[in-house]
Design an enzyme around this catalytic site. Sequence first.
Site, PDB file in Angstrom:
ATOM      1  N   ARG A  89       0.602  -1.362   0.519  1.00  0.00           N
ATOM      2  CA  ARG A  89      -0.182  -0.082   0.391  1.00  0.00           C
ATOM      3  C   ARG A  89       1.321   1.329   0.116  1.00  0.00           C
ATOM      4  O   ARG A  89       0.522   1.880  -0.435  1.00  0.00           O
ATOM      5  CB  ARG A  89      -0.915  -0.270   1.221  1.00  0.00           C
ATOM      6  CG  ARG A  89      -1.992  -1.069   1.188  1.00  0.00           C
ATOM      7  CD  ARG A  89      -2.975  -0.926   2.155  1.00  0.00           C
ATOM      8  NE  ARG A  89      -4.481  -1.682   2.881  1.00  0.00           N
ATOM      9  CZ  ARG A  89      -3.856  -2.645   3.084  1.00  0.00           C
ATOM     10  NH1 ARG A  89      -3.225  -2.726   3.984  1.00  0.00           N
ATOM     11  NH2 ARG A  89      -4.820  -3.706   3.426  1.00  0.00           N
ATOM     12  N   ILE A  90       2.196   1.101   0.821  1.00  0.00           N
ATOM     13  CA  ILE A  90       3.078   2.757   0.539  1.00  0.00           C
ATOM     14  C   ILE A  90       3.430   2.689  -0.402  1.00  0.00           C
ATOM     15  O   ILE A  90       3.624   3.885  -0.862  1.00  0.00           O
ATOM     16  CB  ILE A  90       3.814   2.560   2.382  1.00  0.00           C
ATOM     17  CG1 ILE A  90       2.466   2.655   3.543  1.00  0.00           C
ATOM     18  CG2 ILE A  90       4.621   3.516   2.327  1.00  0.00           C
ATOM     19  CD1 ILE A  90       3.614   2.050   4.776  1.00  0.00           C
ATOM     20  N   THR A 127      11.307   2.987   5.782  1.00  0.00           N
ATOM     21  CA  THR A 127      10.359   3.121   6.704  1.00  0.00           C
ATOM     22  C   THR A 127       9.893   1.937   7.047  1.00  0.00           C
ATOM     23  O   THR A 127       8.598   1.964   7.675  1.00  0.00           O
ATOM     24  CB  THR A 127       9.805   4.240   6.660  1.00  0.00           C
ATOM     25  OG1 THR A 127       8.865   3.820   4.723  1.00  0.00           O
ATOM     26  CG2 THR A 127       9.964   5.661   6.073  1.00  0.00           C
ATOM     27  N   GLU A 141      17.599  -1.392  13.075  1.00  0.00           N
ATOM     28  CA  GLU A 141      17.412  -2.981  14.166  1.00  0.00           C
ATOM     29  C   GLU A 141      18.746  -3.093  14.535  1.00  0.00           C
ATOM     30  O   GLU A 141      20.393  -2.915  14.602  1.00  0.00           O
ATOM     31  CB  GLU A 141      18.018  -3.651  13.066  1.00  0.00           C
ATOM     32  CG  GLU A 141      18.069  -4.974  13.522  1.00  0.00           C
ATOM     33  CD  GLU A 141      16.966  -5.696  14.577  1.00  0.00           C
ATOM     34  OE1 GLU A 141      17.185  -6.065  15.403  1.00  0.00           O
ATOM     35  OE2 GLU A 141      15.450  -5.638  14.587  1.00  0.00           O
ATOM     36  N   HIS A 150      11.376   6.808  14.837  1.00  0.00           N
ATOM     37  CA  HIS A 150       9.560   5.944  14.163  1.00  0.00           C
ATOM     38  C   HIS A 150       9.344   6.685  14.582  1.00  0.00           C
ATOM     39  O   HIS A 150       7.877   6.150  14.689  1.00  0.00           O
ATOM     40  CB  HIS A 150       9.453   4.975  15.608  1.00  0.00           C
ATOM     41  CG  HIS A 150       8.444   3.608  14.593  1.00  0.00           C
ATOM     42  ND1 HIS A 150       8.658   2.357  14.906  1.00  0.00           N
ATOM     43  CD2 HIS A 150       7.653   3.681  13.551  1.00  0.00           C
ATOM     44  CE1 HIS A 150       7.712   1.786  14.374  1.00  0.00           C
ATOM     45  NE2 HIS A 150       7.374   2.322  13.467  1.00  0.00           N
ATOM     46  N   ALA A 176       7.590   8.312  10.693  1.00  0.00           N
ATOM     47  CA  ALA A 176       6.738   8.092   9.970  1.00  0.00           C
ATOM     48  C   ALA A 176       5.492   7.735   9.875  1.00  0.00           C
ATOM     49  O   ALA A 176       4.165   8.158   9.078  1.00  0.00           O
ATOM     50  CB  ALA A 176       7.753   7.438   8.470  1.00  0.00           C
TER      51      ALA A 176
END
Length: 336
Positions: A166-167, A245, A273, A294, A296
């Site tokens: 979707r993104i 992202t 990570e 984090h 976005a």
Amino acid sequence: MNRRPTTVLAMHPRVRQSLLGPRQLERLARVADLDPELLVTDFADPAAAAALANAEVLFSCWGCPPLTRQALERMPRLRVLVHAAGSVKSYMTAEAWRRGITATSAAAANAIPVAEFTLAAILFSGKRVHAAVHAYRSERAAVQLAARHPDVGNYRRTVGIVGASRIGRRVIALLEPFDVQVLVHDPFLGTAEAKELGADLVGLDDLVERSDVVSLHAPLLPETRGLFDAARLARMRDGATLINTARGSLVDTDALVTELVAGRLHAVLDHTEPEVLPADSPLYELPNALVTPHIAGSVGNELARMADSAIDEVERLALGRPFHHPVHEAQLSRTA
């Protein structure tokens, strides 16, 4: 259904406070039978037992407990999980699917701010904004950016999108007005569909070698963990930017740090990570790395968009209409 389904809220208290303002609660109360003061964070809580026993719908968000067998035994009438956030993987267990519970998600609503963030990151990376800010801040003098970065600018850049999620699809759509070539890699995407999206379908290594900017939008699956390891990062052209992202585990952090310290690559990282980097990580200070905590996805007033999407689904259930955004168990093997 043609009636207001009995609904229980299940999420972290801080999330509920941000997600459901007065307008959202008023809307939800019109289409669902619920106690707006009851918030479940533990399905074994005796205070919630009566409400859970009658619940037909769980209206969930981040912090909802998983639907384990023990939890489901306390909710014999449960039919639907309406999740006012993205992935339902942490909540919909195999037992929930086995019992025929259906799920719907606000992932489409959450994709919007991620795509917007990514577009900004792509354009800013082409303009070498972070490097310019770092130089200006440290030198307090005129910065001749083109002399330092002869490749600066966004005209006829090549942008590689890894994952037609979707993104990823929304990012491709947002790039349409700009003078850039878009490449896409996704093993489940066909050439004709890629063309319809506005991108050229290519192999992953081809995309990596040709792109000025590589933006990650693939799900974290066993086969995508470490997708961008030292060998694949080495294929990126000198001066290229990696944008993540998606999930930090898609990238070998140590290998990326090596490339960034050498100055060969640039990076915009909203996921890493580990997700919170060690205090001594070079990524915090490198002039060619922009690391965000984090942010976005939906934050602040953007949570209202997810709430509205989820309330729309409850309304559709109450009217006996199909969901706009159903989640199917078979999809989870290749989605976030």
